[in-house]
Design a protein around this motif. Sequence first.
Motif, PDB file in Angstrom:
ATOM      1  N   ALA A  23       0.811  -1.184   0.153  1.00 24.92           N
ATOM      2  CA  ALA A  23      -0.186   0.072   0.029  1.00 24.92           C
ATOM      3  C   ALA A  23       0.898   1.389   0.149  1.00 24.92           C
ATOM      4  CB  ALA A  23      -0.803  -0.120   1.242  1.00 24.92           C
ATOM      5  N   ALA A  24       0.570   2.103  -1.153  1.00 25.17           N
ATOM      6  CA  ALA A  24       1.548   3.148  -1.198  1.00 25.17           C
ATOM      7  C   ALA A  24       0.488   4.473  -0.509  1.00 25.17           C
ATOM      8  CB  ALA A  24       1.841   3.580  -2.539  1.00 25.17           C
ATOM      9  N   SER A  25       1.161   5.503   0.026  1.00 27.53           N
ATOM     10  CA  SER A  25       0.697   6.677   0.475  1.00 27.53           C
ATOM     11  C   SER A  25       1.769   7.856   0.213  1.00 27.53           C
ATOM     12  CB  SER A  25       0.315   6.644   1.935  1.00 27.53           C
ATOM     13  OG  SER A  25       1.489   6.382   2.909  1.00 27.53           O
ATOM     14  N   GLY A  26       1.018   9.094   0.536  1.00 25.85           N
ATOM     15  CA  GLY A  26       1.957  10.118   0.240  1.00 25.85           C
ATOM     16  C   GLY A  26       1.795  10.764  -1.385  1.00 25.85           C
ATOM     17  N   SER A  27       2.702  10.887  -1.856  1.00 24.04           N
ATOM     18  CA  SER A  27       2.941  11.736  -3.129  1.00 24.04           C
ATOM     19  C   SER A  27       2.785  10.487  -4.262  1.00 24.04           C
ATOM     20  CB  SER A  27       4.223  12.375  -3.439  1.00 24.04           C
ATOM     21  OG  SER A  27       4.220  13.448  -2.594  1.00 24.04           O
ATOM     22  N   THR A  28       1.771   9.616  -3.971  1.00 18.43           N
ATOM     23  CA  THR A  28       1.518   8.592  -4.963  1.00 18.43           C
ATOM     24  C   THR A  28       1.532   8.912  -6.595  1.00 18.43           C
ATOM     25  OG1 THR A  28      -0.765   8.303  -4.536  1.00 18.43           O
ATOM     26  CG2 THR A  28       0.488   7.155  -3.291  1.00 18.43           C
ATOM     27  N   PHE A  29       1.055  10.340  -6.716  1.00 22.97           N
ATOM     28  CA  PHE A  29       0.970  10.672  -7.941  1.00 22.97           C
ATOM     29  C   PHE A  29       2.434  10.637  -8.780  1.00 22.97           C
ATOM     30  CE2 PHE A  29       2.871  14.769  -7.510  1.00 22.97           C
ATOM     31  CZ  PHE A  29       2.549  15.084  -6.233  1.00 22.97           C
ATOM     32  N   SER A  30       3.381  10.683  -7.967  1.00 24.84           N
ATOM     33  CA  SER A  30       4.590  10.829  -8.613  1.00 24.84           C
ATOM     34  C   SER A  30       5.379   9.436  -8.764  1.00 24.84           C
ATOM     35  CB  SER A  30       5.633  11.736  -7.543  1.00 24.84           C
ATOM     36  OG  SER A  30       5.946  10.920  -6.213  1.00 24.84           O
ATOM     37  N   ILE A  31       4.754   8.492  -8.471  1.00 24.10           N
ATOM     38  CA  ILE A  31       5.404   7.062  -8.753  1.00 24.10           C
ATOM     39  C   ILE A  31       5.353   6.470 -10.284  1.00 24.10           C
ATOM     40  CG2 ILE A  31       5.121   4.524  -8.363  1.00 24.10           C
ATOM     41  CD1 ILE A  31       4.103   5.293  -5.543  1.00 24.10           C
ATOM     42  N   ASN A  32       6.395   6.209 -10.885  1.00 24.70           N
ATOM     43  CA  ASN A  32       6.540   5.902 -12.249  1.00 24.70           C
ATOM     44  C   ASN A  32       6.788   4.508 -12.277  1.00 24.70           C
ATOM     45  OD1 ASN A  32       6.590   8.690 -13.610  1.00 24.70           O
ATOM     46  ND2 ASN A  32       8.651   8.894 -13.000  1.00 24.70           N
ATOM     47  N   ILE A  69       2.511  -9.537 -11.126  1.00 27.43           N
ATOM     48  CA  ILE A  69       2.308  -8.283 -10.381  1.00 27.43           C
ATOM     49  C   ILE A  69       1.256  -7.528 -11.085  1.00 27.43           C
ATOM     50  CG2 ILE A  69       3.661  -7.264 -12.189  1.00 27.43           C
ATOM     51  CD1 ILE A  69       4.880  -5.435  -9.773  1.00 27.43           C
ATOM     52  N   SER A  70       0.443  -7.081 -10.036  1.00 30.22           N
ATOM     53  CA  SER A  70      -0.855  -6.090 -10.578  1.00 30.22           C
ATOM     54  C   SER A  70      -0.975  -4.987  -9.752  1.00 30.22           C
ATOM     55  CB  SER A  70      -2.311  -6.776 -10.628  1.00 30.22           C
ATOM     56  OG  SER A  70      -2.434  -7.187  -9.093  1.00 30.22           O
ATOM     57  N   ARG A  71      -1.600  -3.732 -10.392  1.00 28.90           N
ATOM     58  CA  ARG A  71      -1.804  -2.450  -9.715  1.00 28.90           C
ATOM     59  C   ARG A  71      -3.166  -2.075  -9.639  1.00 28.90           C
ATOM     60  NH1 ARG A  71       2.660   1.940 -11.666  1.00 28.90           N
ATOM     61  NH2 ARG A  71       1.984   3.875  -9.969  1.00 28.90           N
ATOM     62  N   ASP A  72      -3.693  -1.796  -8.506  1.00 30.75           N
ATOM     63  CA  ASP A  72      -4.726  -1.103  -8.166  1.00 30.75           C
ATOM     64  C   ASP A  72      -4.695   0.223  -7.997  1.00 30.75           C
ATOM     65  OD1 ASP A  72      -7.464  -0.177  -7.549  1.00 30.75           O
ATOM     66  OD2 ASP A  72      -8.196  -2.103  -6.533  1.00 30.75           O
ATOM     67  N   ASN A  73      -4.782   1.286  -8.993  1.00 28.09           N
ATOM     68  CA  ASN A  73      -4.517   2.623  -8.897  1.00 28.09           C
ATOM     69  C   ASN A  73      -5.556   3.295  -7.838  1.00 28.09           C
ATOM     70  OD1 ASN A  73      -2.128   2.780 -10.695  1.00 28.09           O
ATOM     71  ND2 ASN A  73      -3.636   2.801 -12.415  1.00 28.09           N
ATOM     72  N   LYS A  75      -6.785   2.039  -5.355  1.00 25.95           N
ATOM     73  CA  LYS A  75      -6.259   1.661  -3.831  1.00 25.95           C
ATOM     74  C   LYS A  75      -4.919   2.236  -3.826  1.00 25.95           C
ATOM     75  CE  LYS A  75      -9.665  -1.983  -3.302  1.00 25.95           C
ATOM     76  NZ  LYS A  75     -10.045  -3.371  -2.834  1.00 25.95           N
ATOM     77  N   ASN A  76      -4.089   2.678  -4.611  1.00 24.25           N
ATOM     78  CA  ASN A  76      -2.843   2.862  -4.546  1.00 24.25           C
ATOM     79  C   ASN A  76      -1.950   1.618  -3.915  1.00 24.25           C
ATOM     80  OD1 ASN A  76      -2.690   5.559  -5.483  1.00 24.25           O
ATOM     81  ND2 ASN A  76      -3.559   6.264  -3.460  1.00 24.25           N
ATOM     82  N   THR A  77      -2.138   0.325  -4.569  1.00 25.65           N
ATOM     83  CA  THR A  77      -1.882  -0.934  -3.911  1.00 25.65           C
ATOM     84  C   THR A  77      -1.205  -1.661  -5.110  1.00 25.65           C
ATOM     85  OG1 THR A  77      -3.320  -0.841  -1.935  1.00 25.65           O
ATOM     86  CG2 THR A  77      -2.219  -2.666  -2.615  1.00 25.65           C
ATOM     87  N   VAL A  78      -0.193  -2.082  -4.909  1.00 25.25           N
ATOM     88  CA  VAL A  78       0.311  -3.142  -5.931  1.00 25.25           C
ATOM     89  C   VAL A  78       0.377  -4.539  -5.343  1.00 25.25           C
ATOM     90  CG1 VAL A  78       2.809  -2.626  -5.307  1.00 25.25           C
ATOM     91  CG2 VAL A  78       2.228  -3.497  -7.542  1.00 25.25           C
ATOM     92  N   TYR A  79       0.053  -5.598  -5.907  1.00 29.24           N
ATOM     93  CA  TYR A  79      -0.063  -7.021  -5.522  1.00 29.24           C
ATOM     94  C   TYR A  79       0.892  -7.768  -6.190  1.00 29.24           C
ATOM     95  CZ  TYR A  79      -4.657  -5.108  -4.098  1.00 29.24           C
ATOM     96  OH  TYR A  79      -5.542  -4.518  -3.465  1.00 29.24           O
ATOM     97  N   LEU A  80       1.560  -8.698  -5.556  1.00 32.05           N
ATOM     98  CA  LEU A  80       2.303  -9.948  -6.243  1.00 32.05           C
ATOM     99  C   LEU A  80       1.862 -11.089  -5.845  1.00 32.05           C
ATOM    100  CD1 LEU A  80       4.972 -10.312  -7.774  1.00 32.05           C
ATOM    101  CD2 LEU A  80       5.948 -10.844  -5.539  1.00 32.05           C
ATOM    102  N   GLN A  81       0.910 -11.760  -6.841  1.00 32.52           N
ATOM    103  CA  GLN A  81       0.490 -13.150  -6.643  1.00 32.52           C
ATOM    104  C   GLN A  81       1.772 -14.219  -6.984  1.00 32.52           C
ATOM    105  OE1 GLN A  81      -2.766 -14.092  -5.684  1.00 32.52           O
ATOM    106  NE2 GLN A  81      -1.781 -16.125  -5.611  1.00 32.52           N
ATOM    107  N   MET A  82       1.933 -14.852  -5.841  1.00 27.33           N
ATOM    108  CA  MET A  82       2.964 -15.842  -6.099  1.00 27.33           C
ATOM    109  C   MET A  82       2.223 -17.194  -6.043  1.00 27.33           C
ATOM    110  SD  MET A  82       5.577 -14.201  -3.748  1.00 27.33           S
ATOM    111  CE  MET A  82       5.018 -14.300  -2.292  1.00 27.33           C
ATOM    112  N   ASN A  83       2.651 -18.219  -7.297  1.00 30.97           N
ATOM    113  CA  ASN A  83       2.040 -19.195  -7.216  1.00 30.97           C
ATOM    114  C   ASN A  83       3.104 -20.376  -7.572  1.00 30.97           C
ATOM    115  OD1 ASN A  83      -0.690 -18.365  -7.133  1.00 30.97           O
ATOM    116  ND2 ASN A  83      -0.593 -18.093  -9.424  1.00 30.97           N
TER     117      ASN A  83
END
Length: 120
Positions: A23-32, A69-73, A75-83
């Motif tokens: 979960a990311a917070s703060g200046s998340t708009f700046s994430i590339n 890897i997936s990203r939910d903008n 929720k400002n969250t990135v996931y890593l599904q590991m199988n």
Amino acid sequence: QVQLVESGGGLVQAGGSLRLSCAASGSTFSINVIGWYRQAPGKQRELVATHTRGNSTRYADSVKGRFTISRDNAKNTVYLQMNSLKAEDTAVYYCNAAAWTVLSGPGDYWGQGTQVTVSS
């Protein structure tokens, strides 16, 4: 500034699955680019997977076909599904964000890490 908080690590048997969240917070708009790295005992930290603002993904050869890897903008969250986890996936997994703003320039941010242990 960007703050990153990982969750979802734990102990799993070989062949099992886990999903990590960052979960990311703060200046998340700046994430590339946001992604996952891992560090096993006695080894250097290595890239696992990344996700860019343009929705491109990149994976380490060792996890291709097993991790997603997936990203939910919203929720400002990135996931890593590991199988199909293997013992060699055992490591501390870190979330990383590469950001840039006009005022601050480039920034590289890390979470505190979450332990993943795969028993064989």
